[in-house]
Design an enzyme around this catalytic site. Structure first.
Site, PDB file in Angstrom:
ATOM      1  N   SER A 104      24.404  -4.958  -7.617  1.00 45.21           N
ATOM      2  CA  SER A 104      25.946  -5.017  -8.167  1.00 45.21           C
ATOM      3  C   SER A 104      26.065  -5.182  -9.439  1.00 45.21           C
ATOM      4  O   SER A 104      25.790  -3.518  -9.207  1.00 45.21           O
ATOM      5  CB  SER A 104      25.178  -6.762  -7.949  1.00 45.21           C
ATOM      6  OG  SER A 104      25.039  -7.188  -6.966  1.00 45.21           O
ATOM      7  N   ASP A 146      29.830  -5.639   3.019  1.00 46.64           N
ATOM      8  CA  ASP A 146      29.127  -6.531   2.279  1.00 46.64           C
ATOM      9  C   ASP A 146      29.491  -7.410   1.437  1.00 46.64           C
ATOM     10  O   ASP A 146      31.105  -8.387   1.369  1.00 46.64           O
ATOM     11  CB  ASP A 146      29.254  -5.605   1.077  1.00 46.64           C
ATOM     12  CG  ASP A 146      28.621  -6.880  -1.043  1.00 46.64           C
ATOM     13  OD1 ASP A 146      27.818  -6.081  -0.793  1.00 46.64           O
ATOM     14  OD2 ASP A 146      29.274  -6.871  -1.191  1.00 46.64           O
ATOM     15  N   HIS A 184      24.123  -8.252   1.077  1.00 48.01           N
ATOM     16  CA  HIS A 184      24.499  -8.399  -0.784  1.00 48.01           C
ATOM     17  C   HIS A 184      23.083  -7.542  -1.301  1.00 48.01           C
ATOM     18  O   HIS A 184      22.759  -8.917  -1.300  1.00 48.01           O
ATOM     19  CB  HIS A 184      25.376  -9.089  -0.994  1.00 48.01           C
ATOM     20  CG  HIS A 184      25.540  -8.366  -2.638  1.00 48.01           C
ATOM     21  ND1 HIS A 184      26.361  -7.608  -2.453  1.00 48.01           N
ATOM     22  CD2 HIS A 184      25.283  -8.411  -3.488  1.00 48.01           C
ATOM     23  CE1 HIS A 184      26.910  -7.444  -4.033  1.00 48.01           C
ATOM     24  NE2 HIS A 184      26.537  -8.765  -4.416  1.00 48.01           N
TER      25      HIS A 184
END
Length: 433
Positions: free
Chosen positions: A189, A267, A334
């Protein structure tokens, strides 16, 4: 225009609070480790970087930065994996001030030890290629993906991500990383974005004889049009730019060091907070769909397919390099390198007959070229999809052939799962811990 970035993840609950997706995924990983792992995960203590403050390398609140390190052994004694922690961005003075009262902005609130799972695991059966390397998780406390070098004296905020990065690397080099014969920089991330930003800098730390590559997991975020026709992510991102003078765009095609992009085509962060956020969907038309893709109608699925196509177009130039690697699976997921169930397990996600850990390992060690792009949804039956039930009882479901459901405590307190993010306005967010 395409931007690669990561910002605060928001999911609405019935009580009006917003919960950080990173927190949900962290909790989900813990639950799955308890349920499915063959043994307890290795717990690794926090090491603060002593003397970092003398170099101006400090967290948002001025405290020392830190990392968790587990030493390598045997054939991995001179191999190093540096994993950059994720956790959103702060984009206004107000929420950066709030952030420094959390583990994302202050060492005072950081966990004293963290579990090493997935790509950080020390078990060969969970992490076959990197289990005996020196493995480091660098804590994220600057609010802008380890970038920026400024401060706000009035608010007593220190935006020193670049200094934290440099000081941490200097400290690790002095602890043996200078002797590395192979190294991998990874991140998830906001940390995945950071691995893109610092990839070439990381390469330059070592002599040419050292094998150096980079992995970005869920670090590629597009400036996509949301369901209302607006640009939620662009507007959010503008706040970070004005605060920390940081504006990465179209970076991956220009990285000289070999890089691997690991991303879900749908995502989960983008779906929740960028493509269909509450500000773009005030009447809740997308509420059921974004919580569980099984509830999407045909036009909503087509919207996601268009987003997938945009992502594939974005990596087209990047994928032409023989040195780069790619794994884009058609999942609603994710951060797939940190979780054991997605990184390496009997039923972990695959493209063809190859899972994520094997794909990354084959690419890193030059065992095989890896440019894996999944067929469009719903053809992939190996996905570990994230499904969110956003009423008073917070329920996290992993959607696969068989559903696994974990029911968490109800949202009755001011905070849940360490971090709750409270919606302030369309331009800024504050959060508590």
């Amino acid at each position: 225009m395409l931007y690669f970035c990561f910002v605060i993840v928001l999911i609405r609950s019935a009580s009006g609070f917003f919960e950080d997706l990173d927190a949900r995924e962290t909790s989900l990983s813990y639950l799955e480790n308890d349920a499915a792992a063959t043994s307890e995960p290795l717990m690794v203590p926090l090491t603060l970087i002593q003397g970092a403050d003398s170099k101006g390398a400090v967290c948002l609140d001025g405290t020392l930065p830190g990392y968790h390190i587990h030493r390598g052994s045997g054939s991995g004694a001179n191999s190093w994996l540096i994993h950059l922690e994720g956790g959103g961005w702060c984009n206004t003075i107000r929420n950066c001030v709030y952030r420094k009262t959390t583990r994302r902005g202050s060492a005072k609130f950081m966990e004293k030890q963290l579990p090493f799972t997935g790509i950080l695991s020390n078990k060969a059966e969970e992490n076959p290629d990197f289990f005996n390397w020196n493995r480091v998780k660098l804590r994220y406390c600057d609010g802008a993906s380890f970038s920026g070098d400024s401060q706000n004296e009035g608010a007593q905020l220190y935006f020193r991500g670049q200094r934290i990065w440099l000081t941490a690397m200097q400290d690790l080099m002095a602890k043996g990383m200078q002797n590395a014969d192979q190294a991998l920089l990874s991140g998830c991330s906001a940390g995945g974005l950071a691995s893109i930003l610092h990839c070439d800098e990381f390469r330059d730390l070592f002599p040419k004889t050292t094998k150096v590559k980079c992995l970005s997991d869920a670090g590629m975020f597009l400036d996509a049009v949301d369901v209302s026709g607006g640009h939620t992510l662009r507007n959010m991102f503008a706040g970070v730019v004005s605060l920390q003078c940081f504006f990465p765009q179209n970076l991956v095609a220009n990285i000289k060091t070999p890089m691997f992009l690991l991303n879900a085509a749908y995502d989960a962060w983008q779906v929740q907070a960028s493509l269909a956020p509450p500000t773009a969907d005030p009447h809740g038309y997308w509420s059921d769909c974004k919580s569980d893709h099984a509830h999407c109608n045909s036009s909503q699925i087509q919207f996601f397919q268009d987003f997938r196509n945009q992502m594939l177009n974005a990596v087209e130039v990047f994928s032409k390099s023989n040195e780069n690697g790619l794994f884009i699976n058609s999942c609603f997921a994710h951060c797939q390198s940190e979780r054991q169930d997605t990184w390496y397990a009997d039923d972990s996600p695959r493209i063809g007959d190859k899972g994520i850990a094997k794909s990354v390992g084959d690419w890193y060690f030059d065992r095989a070229a890896l440019k894996a792009i999944d067929c469009p949804y719903p053809c992939d039956k190996t996905c570990r999809n994230l499904v969110f039930n956003n009423d008073v009882i917070s329920e996290i479901t992993i959607s696969q052939g068989t559903r696994l459901t974990f029911v968490l405590p109800s949202l009755l307190g001011a905070c849940l799962l360490d971090v709750l993010y409270i919606f302030e306005c369309s331009k800024g967010f504050a959060f508590c811990q």
